[in-house]
Design an enzyme around this catalytic site. Structure first.
Site, PDB file in Angstrom:
ATOM      1  N   ASP A  83       0.653  -0.701   0.225  1.00 25.80           N
ATOM      2  CA  ASP A  83      -0.213   0.521  -0.104  1.00 25.80           C
ATOM      3  C   ASP A  83       0.705   1.599  -0.007  1.00 25.80           C
ATOM      4  OD1 ASP A  83      -2.116   1.977   0.577  1.00 25.80           O
ATOM      5  OD2 ASP A  83      -2.501   1.092   2.268  1.00 25.80           O
ATOM      6  N   ASP A  94      -3.282   7.667  -3.475  1.00 28.41           N
ATOM      7  CA  ASP A  94      -3.409   5.985  -3.083  1.00 28.41           C
ATOM      8  C   ASP A  94      -3.753   5.359  -3.490  1.00 28.41           C
ATOM      9  OD1 ASP A  94      -3.660   4.552  -0.671  1.00 28.41           O
ATOM     10  OD2 ASP A  94      -5.461   5.569   0.595  1.00 28.41           O
ATOM     11  N   HIS A 154     -11.724   6.275   1.293  1.00 31.64           N
ATOM     12  CA  HIS A 154     -11.873   7.090   2.123  1.00 31.64           C
ATOM     13  C   HIS A 154     -11.628   8.705   1.044  1.00 31.64           C
ATOM     14  CE1 HIS A 154      -7.220   7.041   1.728  1.00 31.64           C
ATOM     15  NE2 HIS A 154      -8.153   5.298   1.720  1.00 31.64           N
ATOM     16  N   HIS A 162      -7.541  10.648   4.552  1.00 29.63           N
ATOM     17  CA  HIS A 162      -8.313  10.071   5.195  1.00 29.63           C
ATOM     18  C   HIS A 162      -9.363  11.051   6.064  1.00 29.63           C
ATOM     19  CE1 HIS A 162      -8.513   5.830   5.882  1.00 29.63           C
ATOM     20  NE2 HIS A 162      -6.437   6.241   5.413  1.00 29.63           N
ATOM     21  N   GLU A 187     -10.937   1.270  -1.740  1.00 29.89           N
ATOM     22  CA  GLU A 187     -10.457  -0.074  -1.338  1.00 29.89           C
ATOM     23  C   GLU A 187      -9.931  -1.643  -0.333  1.00 29.89           C
ATOM     24  OE1 GLU A 187      -6.872   0.453   1.464  1.00 29.89           O
ATOM     25  OE2 GLU A 187      -8.216   3.005   2.435  1.00 29.89           O
ATOM     26  N   GLU A 285      -6.506  -1.666  -4.518  1.00 33.37           N
ATOM     27  CA  GLU A 285      -7.003   0.333  -4.206  1.00 33.37           C
ATOM     28  C   GLU A 285      -6.841   1.416  -5.436  1.00 33.37           C
ATOM     29  OE1 GLU A 285      -4.670   1.897  -0.798  1.00 33.37           O
ATOM     30  OE2 GLU A 285      -6.378   3.626  -0.759  1.00 33.37           O
TER      31      GLU A 285
END
Ligand SMILES: [Co+2]
Length: 299
Positions: A83, A94, A154, A162, A187, A285
């Protein structure tokens, strides 16, 4: 108004890094080596890591960034989640991939990837976050898997990983709606059908490896003030890992300083999250944005 152009740059670099990771990460590298090389490669290409690179092996699901003393090697039967994120001026992309050489887990990986695709096609026609969760959950169940119920996608904002809205991995009624110009990450985390299906703080009580500065003020203690300014200059409110500042502040000393800043509510620590029954978890993700009626995948 539109979405800042830095998001597009961050997304492009994150996408290029995915190709780099799939080509360069392999058994039996160490978690430390993988994380360090990814962060170096992001910097070499002109970006900055948006947060410490997370390496989650099997039941270790999120928020674990290897430190210098971590000699763990990834093995062929492991499910390895990587990640990572890129930011330009605080605008974050992200993204995450999962790799495994084991034939036993190929269906888990494929289904997780498909859950992400299902979520993406739902957002296009119905941007209610609960409906997105429902699509992720349904895709998992079709193949006998389940989702991690207490981890979510998010929204993202400048220097905030977030932001306000969560995108659950299960159906949830009365969830917020994603709007035009929202930038957000979806994700899905999937695990075995027989697993608990939620994460808990590392039951082994291992060290916290990810932190962020939540308040910048003087403490009156020179060493702490120096650390706070150092974090602010390097990261603002973005997450960091002690490994990045160990040279400056001492590998032994730094955890003590961070614990003191945590006690003063100036720094927040994010404990490693482990699947409650320690079952293997896969994660994919993407970061995306809604532009009018169209969805743009940034990563
Ligand atoms: Co994320």
């Amino acid at each position: 108004m539109g979405v800042p152009e830095q998001y597009v740059r961050a997304g492009k670099l994150a996408r290029e890094m995915r190709a780099w990771i799939l080509e360069n990460v392999s058994v039996p590298q160490t978690c430390l080596e993988i994380a360090t090389r990814i962060e170096e490669e992001i910097a070499r290409r002109g970006g900055q890591p948006a947060f410490p690179t997370g390496i989650g092996i099997n039941g270790v699901t999120a928020h674990y960034a290897p430190q210098e003393d971590d000699q763990t090697r990834i093995g062929g039967s492991d499910v390895v989640k990587i990640d990572y994120g890129v930011h330009f001026d605080g605008y974050i992309a992200d993204t995450a991939v999962t790799i495994s050489d084991s034939p036993d887990y190929q269906l888990l990986l494929e289904t997780t990837k498909r859950a992400l695709e299902a979520a993406i096609s739902v957002v296009k026609r119905d941007p209610r976050t609960g409906e997105i969760g429902k699509a992720i959950e349904a895709t998992a169940k079709q193949e006998g898997f389940r989702t991690i119920s207490n981890l979510s996608g998010h929204t993202l904002e400048q220097y905030t990983v977030h932001a306000g809205k969560s995108i659950p991995n299960v159906y949830a009624p009365n969830q917020p709606v994603l709007r035009r110009d929202d930038v957000f990450a979806i994700e899905p985390f999937l695990t075995m059908g027989s697993a608990a299906g939620y994460v808990v703080d590392d039951p082994k009580g291992g060290p916290v490896t990810i932190f962020s500065l939540i308040m910048r003020k003087r403490t009156g203690v020179a060493e702490l003030d120096r650390l706070v300014e150092h974090i602010w200059n390097a990261r603002k409110s973005l997450p960091f890992t002690p490994r990045w500042f160990a040279k400056e502040f001492g590998r032994e000393r730094l955890p003590k300083l961070l614990a003191e800043l945590e006690r003063r509510k100036m720094v927040r620590g994010y404990p490693t999250l482990v699947e409650a029954s320690n079952a293997p978890v896969a994660q994919f993700e993407h970061t995306m944005k809604l532009e009018g009626n169209s969805l743009v995948i940034l990563t």
